[in-house]
Write an enzyme that holds these catalytic residues in place. Structure first.
Site, PDB file in Angstrom:
ATOM      1  N   TYR B 143      32.871  33.274  39.525  1.00 14.70           N
ATOM      2  CA  TYR B 143      31.965  33.805  38.504  1.00 14.70           C
ATOM      3  C   TYR B 143      32.190  33.082  37.164  1.00 14.70           C
ATOM      4  O   TYR B 143      33.308  33.073  36.658  1.00 14.70           O
ATOM      5  CB  TYR B 143      32.226  35.310  38.382  1.00 14.70           C
ATOM      6  CG  TYR B 143      31.722  36.012  37.148  1.00 14.70           C
ATOM      7  CD1 TYR B 143      32.595  36.760  36.360  1.00 14.70           C
ATOM      8  CD2 TYR B 143      30.375  35.992  36.779  1.00 14.70           C
ATOM      9  CE1 TYR B 143      32.151  37.446  35.231  1.00 14.70           C
ATOM     10  CE2 TYR B 143      29.926  36.673  35.651  1.00 14.70           C
ATOM     11  CZ  TYR B 143      30.813  37.394  34.885  1.00 14.70           C
ATOM     12  OH  TYR B 143      30.382  38.074  33.783  1.00 14.70           O
ATOM     13  N   ILE B 230      34.974  44.523  42.230  1.00 12.79           N
ATOM     14  CA  ILE B 230      33.813  45.122  41.588  1.00 12.79           C
ATOM     15  C   ILE B 230      32.620  45.267  42.515  1.00 12.79           C
ATOM     16  O   ILE B 230      31.776  46.137  42.338  1.00 12.79           O
ATOM     17  CB  ILE B 230      33.440  44.336  40.308  1.00 12.79           C
ATOM     18  CG1 ILE B 230      32.511  45.155  39.417  1.00 12.79           C
ATOM     19  CG2 ILE B 230      32.829  42.990  40.664  1.00 12.79           C
ATOM     20  CD1 ILE B 230      32.139  44.455  38.129  1.00 12.79           C
ATOM     21  N   LYS B 270      28.153  47.605  39.507  1.00 13.29           N
ATOM     22  CA  LYS B 270      27.465  46.884  40.583  1.00 13.29           C
ATOM     23  C   LYS B 270      27.014  47.824  41.689  1.00 13.29           C
ATOM     24  O   LYS B 270      25.850  47.880  42.029  1.00 13.29           O
ATOM     25  CB  LYS B 270      28.383  45.802  41.167  1.00 13.29           C
ATOM     26  CG  LYS B 270      28.920  44.841  40.128  1.00 13.29           C
ATOM     27  CD  LYS B 270      27.817  44.043  39.449  1.00 13.29           C
ATOM     28  CE  LYS B 270      28.396  43.060  38.450  1.00 13.29           C
ATOM     29  NZ  LYS B 270      27.359  42.313  37.736  1.00 13.29           N
TER      30      LYS B 270
END
Lengths: 526, 434
Positions: B143, B230, B270
């Site tokens: 990410y 996450i 998320k």
């Protein structure tokens, strides 16, 4: 002193080499005297290796300073993780470090400011449930006017915690990712609110507003923007104990206190500021700015216009910044008028770039739980950097939605601010009068949620130890949590901050009764 | 006049990942007002299950309102600023985390530290575990936000762990060792591994073998493991999700040193689709780290309003379990729509069982097997075909030609439109072996 926070096992990583070295040197000397260089080196080295081997096999848990309440669970965790684990772990000779800052942050609070807050948490006063508990006078929180906000909420039919008035479609607007530095309509509402707080003498521009999750991160973000690790800010002392955390912990900026004295009513003097600046320069410390709080915490006085102009001149001559923490701007109760640094910046176009203001809703609007802080800066680069940094300290969109309509209701806000000030004033008058009856005086203050109380006649000896003894008496015998001046870096011993807006009027006599017992038991110092 | 940190580029916002967003902001697609605008396929946000939350809120006005039988709770919430968080919320959060992991791991609410979003959690972790100049090993692709979140204010370095499409970018022991040696050459002290599981951008979950390799490596090198989980609630297909905590338990390592060096990051942004609420957390086994991180959370506390509302939602166990199941189904179906559409036009997607995106292979469209060609392709896709997809280079992918495309932040119609535009792109390109 008391203190029962549970001890956290310190994960130190002392190598055996250091312990070993203490034996080698004298050994070598002894042996060298008789056996010559070879024997003199061989024998100690061999002994040293045996010692290392021995220590590794029988490593005991790190020596913690005697902690007050080490639970059995913590002790067993210590033994497991330090002795057996290292034998089981392949190839490891010691534990993985955590960062250096962790040990100092993780250890039980040692500042009276935090110890006092912990004590209240453990044994809070409650009129019905715990009448002998500790009364909170150490947290600058305002409980006097929450009813006004509750009234507004019920009148405006927003019972929903989301404040969207039952409009279910609202979730899409509040749940999704939004700009980290605040919704535009919320910035507008905050700018309007701040304008009202400063009584419309300044008009705040929403495009200069950066919203953060409270004033604590606002100050940290500014510290990261304005100074490098190891640089310093000058800060008038006594100052709010939290600054040490907000500015030092992660931003690594030092605080150089500029001591203010009771003979000046603890007003900042430019001469003292200059001295502090020059001394810092001699030490090789780079000063990047001045951090003021106005109204001041813990003293409660306000910086007047002349002083603010002088500060700006001072900053310009040395090319440094001014951070003005104005979080109590709406909680004034004296006869003086509050002057914001923004007003000064507005009139001095050339130096605007060095002025930055911190604000928030925790004090004036009594909602610390919702986490709303503001950085207000005239400097475009600081705004740009701050906006990017808000992602680490961002405000909930739902909270912004809940507050927008409330903060934009000008009539309500004006009424609220006026009534709130009156209530703070009444409490202040009652509180100060109560203390005066006991022969205790305070500095004349005009803002904030507290008063700065002179108990210097009651401490013995006349130094920090005497002050802390009195603090301990107040906390543990009288069960009153107040903040001693030493926790605020006050250079004169015997001063204490008493917050009075967490009380209701009926509780004042109780506080005074408990104070009386302490006052009478203290021999006044000669 | 400003600090070095304020003026440097470490905020990483010059990355193509963020530049794509900026282009989207200038010309955003709207089905009515701007149908030819750029479609946002670069935002990993879950908008598929809002209706479930909305109807829950509508049905539960009373428990979530301020007025209670005994009076208003507004005052209580307004004044609540204990950095240890609301006990009832942490209890529900611990149970929710266990539920997502099929109750194979139990979480102690006292070991949870709340932060304003996972972004805040990741940064705080770095401040706790490392000094400036020390490093974490991060598997690629990763990410882009990590370049900012882990490095910017902390001064911590990231050393990438290389991967290859040959084995679907899986983590292999030799790559771990190589990365470690590389760090040594750079004179960087390695403090830990930072993994994302399920992976962003791959959307795959780590296998038990990969987790084993990572744990053995961390024991051997005496370093930490941070597992950013996450996306753990977005696992919509087999294989099932295995948390690092479960893998450690499986190896019976609870009473060893590695136990206190494993840390989990998560959030409700998320799986629950609530990024706006800014609810993140770190789970520690180490009491010292819990103590330090709790105090540090003062810089990013979760609003009491969020804690209260979510404790009610998560406390409705029936709703929560139904939500998890339904959400997973919707994600699975959405992915299917995208993947079948892409496959029809000759684009291969990595087989993924989680996440809000797909990792697609566009190598056949490159004019040359270089990152320059990848950027060229990316610019064509944004400006000529109005699609903001994220180029692999922004994720530090070792090979050019891979892109991440998100599928859960738009309506079905908009996704169909995006697929049609991809068709147009494929039609106009020279037919290489795709």
């Amino acid at each position: 002193m008391t203190g029962t926070p549970r001890a956290e096992p310190k994960e130190s990583n002392r190598s055996p080499t250091r312990t070993g070295m203490r034996l080698i040197v004298p050994l070598q000397g002894i042996v060298q005297g008789r056996g010559g260089l070879i024997l003199g080196s061989l024998i100690p080295c061999t002994l040293f290796y045996f010692l290392q081997f021995y220590l590794k096999r029988h490593r005991s848990p790190p020596q913690n300073p005697p902690s007050r309440s080490t639970s059995a669970a913590n002790l067993s965790e210590l033994q497991r993780s330090s002795s057996r684990a290292n034998l089981l772990a392949r190839g490891s000779t010691g534990r993985a470090h955590v960062s250096a800052r962790v040990s100092s942050i993780a250890k039980p609070n040692d500042s009276p400011y935090y110890i006092g807050l912990d004590r209240v948490r453990e044994d809070p006063y409650d009129e019905m449930g715990n009448p002998d508990g500790v009364i909170q006078l150490g947290l600058s929180e305002n409980r006097l006017s929450l009813d006004l906000i509750e009234e507004w909420l019920s009148k405006n039919c927003t019972d929903s915690i989301l404040g969207v008035g039952g409009d279910a479609l609202g979730i899409n607007g509040i749940a999704t990712y939004q700009p980290m530095d605040g919704l535009m309509e919320f910035k507008v509402a905050m700018a309007d609110f701040m304008t009202e707080v400063m009584e419309r003498k300044v008009s705040f521009d929403p495009s200069r507003v950066v919203v953060t999750s409270g004033a604590t991160p606002a100050l940290e973000i500014l510290s990261f923007c304005l100074a490098d690790h190891g640089n310093a800010f000058l800060v008038p002392a006594p100052y709010y104990p939290g600054f040490d955390r907000d500015i030092r912990w992660r931003a690594g900026v030092e605080l150089i206190p500029v001591h203010c004295r009771s003979c000046d009513n603890f007003t900042l003097s430019i001469t003292a500021l200059e001295q502090a600046f020059n001394q810092a320069r001699k030490r090789g410390q780079k000063v990047r700015g001045i951090l003021i709080s106005n109204p001041a915490n813990p003293v409660g006085n306000m910086l007047n216009k002349d002083l603010l102009y002088d500060l700006l001149d001072f900053a310009r001559e040395r090319n440094i910044h001014i951070i003005s923490d104005e979080i109590f701007a709406g909680s004034t109760y004296g006869n003086e008028e509050f002057v914001s640094m923004a007003e000064i910046a507005d009139s001095e176009d050339a130096d605007k770039d060095r002025v930055h203001i911190i604000y928030g809703l925790s004090k004036d609007f009594s909602i610390p739980g919702f986490r709303v802080g503001v950085i207000y800066s005239f400097n475009k680069s600081v705004l740009a950097a701050s906006r990017k940094l808000t992602r680490f300290s961002s405000v909930s969109t739902a909270t912004q939605h809940l507050l927008v309509s409330m903060l934009s209701d000008k009539r309500f806000i004006q009424e609220y601010l006026k009534t709130n000030k009156q209530r703070i004033r009444s409490m202040y008058d009652l509180f100060v009068a109560g203390l005066r009856e006991l022969g205790v005086e305070c500095t004349k203050s005009s803002g904030g949620l507290y008063c700065w109380v002179d108990l210097s006649r009651l401490i013995s000896p006349y130094n920090e130890k005497g002050e802390l003894d009195l603090w301990d008496k107040l906390l543990n015998r009288a069960k009153l949590n107040v903040t001693p001046g030493s926790a605020c870096h006050c250079i004169e011993p015997g001063w204490f901050r008493f917050c009075f807006t967490t009380l209701n009027e009926k509780e004042i006599p109780l506080v005074m009764e408990r104070m009386r017992k302490v006052v009478e038991s203290c021999k006044p110092s000669v | 006049m400003l600090s070095r940190k304020a003026t440097c580029k470490s905020h990483g916002e010059d990355s193509s990942y963020f530049l794509g967003w900026q282009e989207y902001e200038k010309n955003p697609h709207d089905p009515v007002r701007n149908p030819s605008g750029i479609i946002q396929l670069g935002l990993a946000e879950n908008q598929l299950s809002f209706d479930l939350l909305e109807s829950w809120i509508a049905r539960n006005q009373e428990p979530t309102g301020f007025m209670k039988k005994g009076g208003s709770i507004f005052r209580e919430l307004a004044l609540f600023q204990d950095y240890r968080g609301m006990p009832v919320f942490k209890k529900e959060l611990a149970e929710y985390m266990a539920a997502i992991r099929q109750d194979r791991v139990r979480f102690d609410p006292n070991n949870i530290v709340l932060t304003a979003g996972a972004t805040s959690a990741n940064e705080a972790l770095m401040f706790c575990l490392a000094e400036a100049g020390e490093a974490f090993l991060v598997p690629t692709p990763y990410y882009p936000g990590f370049d900012r979140d882990l490095k910017w204010r902390t001064g911590v370095e990231i050393v990438p762990i290389q991967s290859s499409s040959v084995n679907n970018f899986r983590i292999i022991p030799s790559a771990l060792e190589e990365a470690y040696q590389h760090a040594q050459k750079l004179h960087l002290k390695v403090k830990g591994l930072f993994i994302t599981n399920p992976s962003n951008p791959l959307g795959t979950t780590l296998s038990i073998h990969e987790l084993d390799h990572l744990i053995n490596f961390a024991i051997d090198k005496n370093i930490h493991i941070v597992s950013d989980e996450i996306y753990s609630g977005t696992v919509f297909d087999s294989p099932r999700f295995i948390s690092i905590m479960e893998a450690i338990k499986k190896k019976h390592l609870e009473n060893t040193a590695i136990w206190s060096r494993v840390h989990i990051v998560s959030s409700l942004s998320k799986d629950f689709g609530l990024p706006g609420f800014r609810i993140g957390m770190i789970y520690f086994n180490s009491k010292t780290l819990i103590a330090a991180a709790t105090k540090m959370s003062s810089f990013g506390l979760v609003s009491s309003q969020s804690q209260f509302l979510l404790s009610k939602i998560l406390g409705d166990k029936k709703f929560t379990r139904n939500y998890i199941m339904e959400n997973r189904n919707r994600l699975k179906n959405r992915r299917k729509t995208l993947v079948s559409g892409l496959q029809k036009y000759g684009i291969r997607c990595l087989d993924n069982n989680a996440g809000l995106f797909c990792w697609i292979d566009m190598r056949c469209l490159l004019t040359s097997y270089t990152f320059e060609a990848e950027m060229e392709l990316w610019r064509r896709i944004i400006f000529e075909y109005g699609l903001n997809i994220s180029p692999g280079s922004s994720f530090h992918c070792p090979e050019p030609g891979w892109f991440r495309i998100c599928f859960s932040n738009m309506s079905e119609e908009t996704l169909d439109l995006a697929v049609r535009r991809i068709k147009a792109l494929m039609d106009s390109s020279s037919p290489n072996a795709c």
